[in-house]
Motif scaffolding. Structure first.
Motif, PDB file in Angstrom:
ATOM      1  N   LEU A 177      12.601  -1.408  -3.654  1.00  0.00           N
ATOM      2  CA  LEU A 177      13.973  -1.337  -4.167  1.00  0.00           C
ATOM      3  C   LEU A 177      14.150  -0.354  -5.320  1.00  0.00           C
ATOM      4  O   LEU A 177      15.262  -0.150  -5.792  1.00  0.00           O
ATOM      5  CB  LEU A 177      14.454  -2.720  -4.622  1.00  0.00           C
ATOM      6  N   PHE A 178      13.058   0.234  -5.806  1.00  0.00           N
ATOM      7  CA  PHE A 178      13.271   1.248  -6.833  1.00  0.00           C
ATOM      8  C   PHE A 178      12.455   2.508  -6.581  1.00  0.00           C
ATOM      9  O   PHE A 178      12.997   3.586  -6.391  1.00  0.00           O
ATOM     10  CB  PHE A 178      12.974   0.696  -8.232  1.00  0.00           C
ATOM     11  N   TYR A 179      11.167   2.383  -6.551  1.00  0.00           N
ATOM     12  CA  TYR A 179      10.354   3.579  -6.387  1.00  0.00           C
ATOM     13  C   TYR A 179       9.132   3.264  -5.550  1.00  0.00           C
ATOM     14  O   TYR A 179       8.417   2.358  -5.899  1.00  0.00           O
ATOM     15  CB  TYR A 179       9.924   4.122  -7.750  1.00  0.00           C
ATOM     16  N   PRO A 180       8.883   3.969  -4.442  1.00  0.00           N
ATOM     17  CA  PRO A 180       9.642   5.050  -3.840  1.00  0.00           C
ATOM     18  C   PRO A 180      11.000   4.628  -3.280  1.00  0.00           C
ATOM     19  O   PRO A 180      11.814   5.478  -2.975  1.00  0.00           O
ATOM     20  CB  PRO A 180       8.755   5.543  -2.730  1.00  0.00           C
ATOM     21  N   GLY A 181      11.242   3.318  -3.137  1.00  0.00           N
ATOM     22  CA  GLY A 181      12.589   2.910  -2.790  1.00  0.00           C
ATOM     23  C   GLY A 181      12.905   2.889  -1.313  1.00  0.00           C
ATOM     24  O   GLY A 181      13.986   3.256  -0.900  1.00  0.00           O
ATOM     25  N   THR A 182      11.964   2.454  -0.508  1.00  0.00           N
ATOM     26  CA  THR A 182      12.235   2.320   0.907  1.00  0.00           C
ATOM     27  C   THR A 182      11.223   1.348   1.489  1.00  0.00           C
ATOM     28  O   THR A 182      10.233   1.025   0.837  1.00  0.00           O
ATOM     29  CB  THR A 182      12.139   3.679   1.610  1.00  0.00           C
ATOM     30  N   TRP A 183      11.489   0.858   2.693  1.00  0.00           N
ATOM     31  CA  TRP A 183      10.510  -0.014   3.325  1.00  0.00           C
ATOM     32  C   TRP A 183       9.832   0.717   4.472  1.00  0.00           C
ATOM     33  O   TRP A 183      10.495   1.135   5.422  1.00  0.00           O
ATOM     34  CB  TRP A 183      11.161  -1.311   3.824  1.00  0.00           C
ATOM     35  N   THR A 184       8.528   0.933   4.358  1.00  0.00           N
ATOM     36  CA  THR A 184       7.734   1.380   5.492  1.00  0.00           C
ATOM     37  C   THR A 184       6.446   0.572   5.451  1.00  0.00           C
ATOM     38  O   THR A 184       6.113  -0.027   4.428  1.00  0.00           O
ATOM     39  CB  THR A 184       7.352   2.864   5.433  1.00  0.00           C
ATOM     40  N   GLU A 185       5.727   0.598   6.546  1.00  0.00           N
ATOM     41  CA  GLU A 185       4.515  -0.222   6.598  1.00  0.00           C
ATOM     42  C   GLU A 185       3.424   0.318   5.686  1.00  0.00           C
ATOM     43  O   GLU A 185       2.484  -0.379   5.351  1.00  0.00           O
ATOM     44  CB  GLU A 185       4.035  -0.314   8.050  1.00  0.00           C
ATOM     45  N   ARG A 186       3.554   1.577   5.271  1.00  0.00           N
ATOM     46  CA  ARG A 186       2.528   2.155   4.415  1.00  0.00           C
ATOM     47  C   ARG A 186       2.938   2.149   2.952  1.00  0.00           C
ATOM     48  O   ARG A 186       2.341   2.829   2.135  1.00  0.00           O
ATOM     49  CB  ARG A 186       2.249   3.596   4.843  1.00  0.00           C
ATOM     50  N   ILE A 187       3.970   1.389   2.618  1.00  0.00           N
ATOM     51  CA  ILE A 187       4.573   1.533   1.293  1.00  0.00           C
ATOM     52  C   ILE A 187       3.585   1.235   0.168  1.00  0.00           C
ATOM     53  O   ILE A 187       3.603   1.864  -0.878  1.00  0.00           O
ATOM     54  CB  ILE A 187       5.842   0.652   1.173  1.00  0.00           C
ATOM     55  N   SER A 188       2.679   0.263   0.364  1.00  0.00           N
ATOM     56  CA  SER A 188       1.828  -0.131  -0.759  1.00  0.00           C
ATOM     57  C   SER A 188       0.664   0.825  -0.959  1.00  0.00           C
ATOM     58  O   SER A 188       0.223   1.045  -2.071  1.00  0.00           O
ATOM     59  CB  SER A 188       1.308  -1.545  -0.553  1.00  0.00           C
ATOM     60  N   GLY A 189       0.175   1.401   0.114  1.00  0.00           N
ATOM     61  CA  GLY A 189      -0.929   2.349  -0.028  1.00  0.00           C
ATOM     62  C   GLY A 189      -2.111   1.785  -0.784  1.00  0.00           C
ATOM     63  O   GLY A 189      -2.770   2.483  -1.550  1.00  0.00           O
ATOM     64  N   GLY A 190      -2.379   0.507  -0.620  1.00  0.00           N
ATOM     65  CA  GLY A 190      -3.546  -0.084  -1.272  1.00  0.00           C
ATOM     66  C   GLY A 190      -3.347  -0.396  -2.748  1.00  0.00           C
ATOM     67  O   GLY A 190      -4.302  -0.738  -3.446  1.00  0.00           O
ATOM     68  N   GLN A 191      -2.108  -0.292  -3.239  1.00  0.00           N
ATOM     69  CA  GLN A 191      -1.884  -0.531  -4.666  1.00  0.00           C
ATOM     70  C   GLN A 191      -2.231  -1.963  -5.070  1.00  0.00           C
ATOM     71  O   GLN A 191      -2.663  -2.207  -6.188  1.00  0.00           O
ATOM     72  CB  GLN A 191      -0.430  -0.247  -5.024  1.00  0.00           C
TER      73      GLN A 191
END
Lengths: 391, 308
Positions: free
Chosen positions: B214-228
């Protein structure tokens, strides 16, 4: 303790087994949610009297505004033929999972034609293809070698860099700062060719323009892509395009920063209503419809009726340009349309000497021209003059 | 000219902006994990919780058009996943690491399954507070657009530090983590304390996920977390189980994500793989410098990693 002891199973072990089986079942359903989509109501019987069953497999979600969505749109297009029945499966990893997906489509749904669309599926196609000699496998991206690979495997791809060249012309006309940005995943020939064509297009209208490249390192790294777009905006770059799996984030970030963007793979105009200029899109509908019609008329890869390698650009209708956005000037539209017409009558060659790379070395000498079909272009490893970056 | 290029000034600015934009997920997950680990349990599943939070926040924000409701639901999703993890990992002789790995797969699987219809729609985003109005530079203005959620995270860190050091409840949690036998002798329910800690930790991780979508990067994709999520769990060790140090470590990692792109944008085009890997190299270096074979890690809760 009692006679039934040898049959005794600890409750915990039973529970564990049940849970594991259930979990396995649930997760494997999750990974591969099979969705048979359009079933055309084909009452009109065809030459063979049967529906042609075609299967599509994508590596990611089919509505990602990117590569997979482009293929999905092609699937929707081909499904309009009354004698075609399609099914598709999304988010299939480039592992043995895709072999399983292909086998299911062939054995359970009776697919005769498969389009596994991701580049990394190829080796798995080579494993499966010999086992089903009457099924035809068409792979996107193309590594087919005559004699070495099974006869029922074909390859198709589009020269999308022609569309990138046109997008470059539009970007060149629109940019006020003379600086363009390109968010790229990895320095592989396909990506480099897009960067170079985009830059050459822009420089054909403004020779002093530069393109800044940022490589993120992988096909889908949302945070890095957003960072890249932001730092480009900080550096005064005012048109951004990209070559990553899903351009959604790059487009949205550019729009937030109030700069222009140029799409890739599919139409992203909805994501950036103000700043979207145009974009290089695939048009797989044409490709898939051509294939379906060839197969319908009895041609196959095996009998030599369908060529093993199919390539095409704007002329063949394999790639197209997004409709121009509101910020595109009349001059830009005119120049891009002229170039488009030249691509269509084959009078424009992008890689025509003399072309220097960005270290000053002449890579294509005067008088030499590489046409789109030239295999040398598929090994491109240099960035053209005007690109700030390092391949 | 307003959009003048910043040149080399763009690098520190880019990294500073990246820090302000990108460190909140690290911060929320590491604070949540810090709380969980203080009580003596590990929750590796926060990666799955992060994804679940990102998905549910985006979905709710899209459906109700209210991003803050999305944040709340992301936290609730975190509570649900946290309860499952807590219930399983608090059974006798159950290994919490193994449960955590299962929860990563479960959380991300559920998030991908329910997230399919939300990949394409555009959901309303969290508002940004404009701290950069004093500057005429649009770059600075954009760098100082800060999400209130990040500020909440920054405020939680010293609060949690104070909570552990100066309150009775903080002491109880530390006692449960360091010496469950002593805690039990005091008449404290170890199960209840750990349950609460794991669930609250998961709540924070879910909220961290909502920041991603909801803010940064601000979109939903399956790779959004990138292991964070996984990196943030490791950050807690790096931060020696101190909430304030979790804050610093999160800022460091958030900023490090911007190094590669910021350097490339000013023309440092070689070695970008190396720059992109800088956070990991940094972690390794600090770990090597601060580790000693002669003693265990300073600050580690006594029963961490044992199935006590």
């Amino acid at each position: 303790m009692n006679p039934g002891r040898s049959l005794y199973l600890p409750r915990r072990r039973v529970m564990r087994g049940v849970l594991a089986t259930a979990a396995f079942g649930v997760t494997s359903r999750l990974w591969t949610g099979c969705t048979p989509t359009s079933e055309s109501q084909a009452s009109s019987s065809t030459a063979s009297g049967k529906l042609l069953q075609i299967g599509f497999i994508y590596v990611g979600p089919k509505d990602d505004y990117g590569y997979n969505q482009a293929h999905h749109e092609g699937e929707v297009g081909v499904a309009k033929l009354s004698w075609v029945k399609t099914e598709e499966q999304a988010s299939v990893p480039e592992t043995t999972d895709v072999e399983e997906a292909m086998r299911n489509m062939i054995e359970q749904d009776g697919a005769k034609v498969l389009f596994p669309t991701s580049f990394g599926y190829f080796e798995h196609i080579l494993t499966i293809a010999p086992k089903y000699p009457d099924v035809q496998f068409f792979h996107c991206g193309g590594l087919y070698q005559e004699g070495k690979h099974p006869k029922n495997v074909g390859s198709y791809f589009g020269y999308i860099d022609e569309a990138q060249y046109l997008a470059g012309i539009v970007a060149g006309h629109t940019s006020k700062t003379g600086k363009l940005g390109f968010v790229a995943a990895k320095p592989i020939p396909q990506v480099i060719r897009n960067i170079n064509s985009f830059t050459l297009g822009a420089r054909s209208v403004k020779p002093e323009i530069t393109t800044q490249v940022i490589f993120t390192g992988d096909w889908s790294l949302p945070v890095k892509e957003a960072e890249a777009a932001n730092s480009m905006a900080d550096q005064g770059i005012d048109v951004i395009t990209c070559h990553v799996d899903s351009p959604k984030i790059v487009m949205e970030t550019a729009e937030k920063r109030g700069i222009f963007c140029s799409g890739y793979h599919a139409d992203q105009a909805k994501l950036a209503p103000k700043g979207y200029l145009t974009g290089a899109e695939w048009d797989w509908t044409t490709v898939y419809t051509n294939y379906a019609e060839m197969i319908h008329s009895g041609k196959t890869l095996m009998n030599g009726g369908i060529p093993h390698i199919v390539r095409g650009g704007l002329k063949a209708g394999y790639v197209k340009l997004s409709p121009y956005g509101p910020a595109v000037s009349a001059t830009a539209k005119k120049d891009a349309d002229i170039a488009k017409a030249k691509f269509k009558d084959n009078s424009l060659v992008i890689y025509q000497g003399e072309i220097k790379d960005n270290t000053g070395k002449v890579v294509i000498p005067v008088g030499k021209a590489y046409k789109q079909q030239d295999r040398t272009l598929e090994q491109m490893n240099w960035l053209v003059a005007g690109v700030v970056g390092n391949a | 000219m307003a959009t003048e290029a910043l040149g080399w000034w763009g690098v520190p600015l880019g990294i500073a902006a990246g820090t302000l934009r990108g460190s909140a997920p690290f911060l929320f997950v590491s604070l949540g994990e810090c709380l969980t680990e203080k009580s003596g349990k590990i929750n590796l599943g926060l990666e799955g919780t992060l994804l679940m939070g990102a998905m549910s926040a985006y979905a709710i924000s899209y459906v109700t058009q209210s991003p803050w409701l999305g944040v709340l639901v992301a936290g609730l999703a975190g509570i649900v996943l946290g309860s499952i993890h807590a219930f399983l990992s608090l059974q006798p002789k159950v290994n919490d690491i193994a449960v955590g790995i299962a929860m990563i797969i479960f959380g991300s699987g559920v998030a991908f399954f329910f997230g399919k219809p939300f990949i394409q729609p555009v959901a309303p985003q969290l508002p940004a507070l404009e701290f950069g109005a004093w500057s005429s530079q649009p770059q600075v203005q954009s760098a100082l657009e800060i999400c209130p959620l990040f500020l909440i995270g920054v405020a939680i860190a010293p609060l949690m530090q104070w909570f552990f050091q100066s309150t009775r409840w903080g002491l109880l949690i530390r006692a449960v983590g360091d010496s469950p036998d002593a805690a039990r002798a005091m008449g404290i329910s170890i199960f209840k304390i750990r349950l609460l800690c794991i669930i609250t930790g998961s709540f924070l991780a879910g909220v961290g996920g909502s920041y991603l979508s909801l803010f940064y990067p601000g979109t939903w994709t399956e790779r959004i977390s990138g292991g964070q999520g996984l990196m943030a769990v490791a950050l807690v060790i790096f931060a020696r189980w101190q909430p304030m140090q979790c804050l610093y470590a999160s800022l460091l990692f958030g900023g490090a994500q911007a190094i590669g792109p910021a350097l490339q944008s000013v023309g440092v085009t070689s070695y970008y793989y190396l720059f992109n890997a800088s956070p990991y190299i940094l972690t390794l270096a600090i770990m090597i410098v601060t580790c000693s074979p002669k003693r265990t890690l300073r600050g580690a809760p006594g029963t961490l990693g044992s199935s006590h």
